[in-house]
Design a protein around this motif. Structure first.
Motif, short mmCIF file in Angstrom:
data_model
loop_
_atom_site.label_atom_id
_atom_site.label_comp_id
_atom_site.label_asym_id
_atom_site.label_seq_id
_atom_site.Cartn_x
_atom_site.Cartn_y
_atom_site.Cartn_z
N TRP A 105 57.78 38.53 27.00
CA TRP A 105 57.24 38.38 25.65
C TRP A 105 57.44 36.95 25.13
N THR A 106 58.52 36.32 25.52
CA THR A 106 58.90 35.03 24.94
C THR A 106 58.89 33.89 25.94
N LYS A 107 59.42 34.11 27.10
CA LYS A 107 59.69 33.03 28.06
C LYS A 107 58.43 32.49 28.72
N MET A 108 58.31 31.17 28.75
CA MET A 108 57.33 30.50 29.61
C MET A 108 58.11 29.87 30.75
N GLU A 109 57.54 29.92 31.95
CA GLU A 109 58.25 29.44 33.12
C GLU A 109 57.30 28.81 34.12
N ASP A 110 57.83 27.90 34.91
CA ASP A 110 57.14 27.39 36.09
C ASP A 110 57.83 27.97 37.31
N ILE A 111 57.05 28.52 38.23
CA ILE A 111 57.56 29.02 39.51
C ILE A 111 57.14 28.01 40.57
N ILE A 112 58.12 27.51 41.33
CA ILE A 112 57.88 26.45 42.30
C ILE A 112 58.27 26.94 43.69
N ASN A 113 57.40 26.74 44.66
CA ASN A 113 57.76 27.02 46.05
C ASN A 113 58.59 25.85 46.56
N ARG A 114 59.89 26.07 46.73
CA ARG A 114 60.79 25.00 47.15
C ARG A 114 60.86 24.85 48.67
N GLY A 115 60.36 25.83 49.41
CA GLY A 115 60.37 25.68 50.86
C GLY A 115 60.29 27.01 51.57
N GLY A 116 59.80 26.94 52.81
CA GLY A 116 59.66 28.14 53.62
C GLY A 116 58.20 28.53 53.76
N GLY A 117 57.90 29.81 53.56
CA GLY A 117 56.56 30.31 53.74
C GLY A 117 55.67 30.11 52.51
N THR A 118 54.61 30.89 52.46
CA THR A 118 53.66 30.84 51.35
C THR A 118 53.90 32.03 50.43
N VAL A 119 54.12 31.77 49.16
CA VAL A 119 54.31 32.85 48.20
C VAL A 119 52.97 33.21 47.58
N LEU A 120 52.78 34.51 47.33
CA LEU A 120 51.58 35.01 46.66
C LEU A 120 52.00 35.58 45.31
N ILE A 121 51.39 35.08 44.24
CA ILE A 121 51.67 35.56 42.89
C ILE A 121 50.38 36.13 42.32
N LYS A 122 50.36 37.46 42.15
CA LYS A 122 49.18 38.14 41.61
C LYS A 122 49.25 38.11 40.09
N VAL A 123 48.13 37.82 39.43
CA VAL A 123 48.14 37.63 37.97
C VAL A 123 47.10 38.53 37.28
N TYR A 124 47.49 39.02 36.11
CA TYR A 124 46.62 39.76 35.20
C TYR A 124 46.93 39.32 33.78
N GLY A 125 45.92 39.29 32.92
CA GLY A 125 46.17 39.22 31.50
C GLY A 125 46.65 40.57 30.99
N SER A 126 47.03 40.62 29.72
CA SER A 126 47.49 41.88 29.13
C SER A 126 46.68 42.18 27.87
N THR A 127 46.57 43.46 27.55
CA THR A 127 45.85 43.89 26.36
C THR A 127 46.82 43.96 25.18
N GLU A 128 46.28 44.25 23.99
CA GLU A 128 47.12 44.39 22.81
C GLU A 128 48.14 45.52 22.97
N LYS A 129 47.81 46.52 23.80
CA LYS A 129 48.72 47.64 24.06
C LYS A 129 49.60 47.38 25.28
N GLU A 130 49.58 46.15 25.76
CA GLU A 130 50.40 45.71 26.88
C GLU A 130 50.04 46.40 28.18
N ASP A 131 48.80 46.78 28.30
CA ASP A 131 48.28 47.29 29.57
C ASP A 131 47.66 46.12 30.34
N LEU A 132 47.24 46.37 31.59
CA LEU A 132 46.55 45.34 32.35
C LEU A 132 45.16 45.09 31.77
N ASP A 133 44.82 43.86 31.57
CA ASP A 133 43.48 43.49 31.14
C ASP A 133 42.62 43.31 32.38
N LEU A 134 41.76 44.28 32.63
CA LEU A 134 40.92 44.27 33.83
C LEU A 134 39.53 43.71 33.55
#
Length: 227
Positions: A105-134
């Motif tokens: 709800w509050t935190k903004m963050e940067d996620i950084i791949n510091r080394g190793g393999g490839t990370v996959l980050i799946k993203v969705y927006g959210s609705t006013e009811k905090e459901d997935l925005d499809l």
């Protein structure tokens, strides 16, 4: 989660960090016996939950759902004497592990791949009811580039690459198959794991521990306090 699993996970991350020549502050190497001797001058570590954190999200299947992390620095929005407005973590994902879908709800963050393999980050927006925005495309901020993707798109981060996760952006973590384990960095606003995680599915955050062997390191919610 068994203490033996926790001990193994910590030793695995220590091994990976050593291979990448990433050093940790001294408190990350303290034993439970060391902690018994630490006075109130180390309360910043206790109050802000610095140090080791292992989670299986209460599902009891750490090899598939969970990860290992270390909080290196953190402020505390509930205790004004701690004035740092930022936090930093290191995270370790084995290939085959998954960190479930959630937002902050509050935190903004940067996620950084510091080394190793490839990370996959799946993203969705959210609705006013905090459901997935499809319905709406998702704004992505990746290493200074802004672009839009369809809901549920997996953003690949190669070593050195990063993504900005802003509040109310649902995201999860996994490792691209065949690329190997990953060390991630997280640079963010103050971290509050007790009140600022909105998991899409009803799951826990800290594990219940079965003490099948002695602790190798204490977790960030286990430190003894001096009276």
């Amino acid at each position: 989660m068994k203490r033996s699993e926790i001990n193994h996970a910590i030793k695995r991350m220590e091994q990976e960090l050593k291979e990448f020549r990433i050093s940790l502050p001294s408190f990350c190497y303290w034993s439970p016996a060391d902690w018994e001797e630490k006075g109130n001058d180390f309360d910043e570590i206790r109050d802000n939950m610095l140090g080791w954190d292992i989670t299986d999200y209460g599902l009891g299947n750490f090899r598939e759902v969970g990860f290992t992390l270390i909080t290196l620095r953190n402020g505390n929005i509930h205790m004004p004497k701690y004035t740092k407005p930022y936090a930093e973590k290191l995270l370790f994902l084995e290939e085959g592990q998954y960190a479930p879908l959630h937002f902050h709800w509050t935190k903004m963050e940067d996620i950084i791949n510091r080394g190793g393999g490839t990370v996959l980050i799946k993203v969705y927006g959210s609705t006013e009811k905090e459901d997935l925005d499809l319905e709406h495309k998702v704004k992505v901020l990746k290493d200074g580039q802004e672009f839009y993707v369809e809901p549920g798109t997996g953003i690949e981060l190669l070593p050195g690459e990063s993504i900005t996760i802003y509040p109310y952006l649902y995201h999860d973590f996994t490792v691209k198959g065949g690329t190997g384990s990953v060390i991630l960095g997280e640079v963010s606003m103050c971290n509050d794991d007790m009140k600022d995680n909105r998991f899409y599915e009803q799951i826990g955050r800290f594990p219940e521990i079965e003490e099948d062997e002695a602790a190798y390191r204490l977790l960030c919610n286990e430190y003894p306090r001096n009276s």
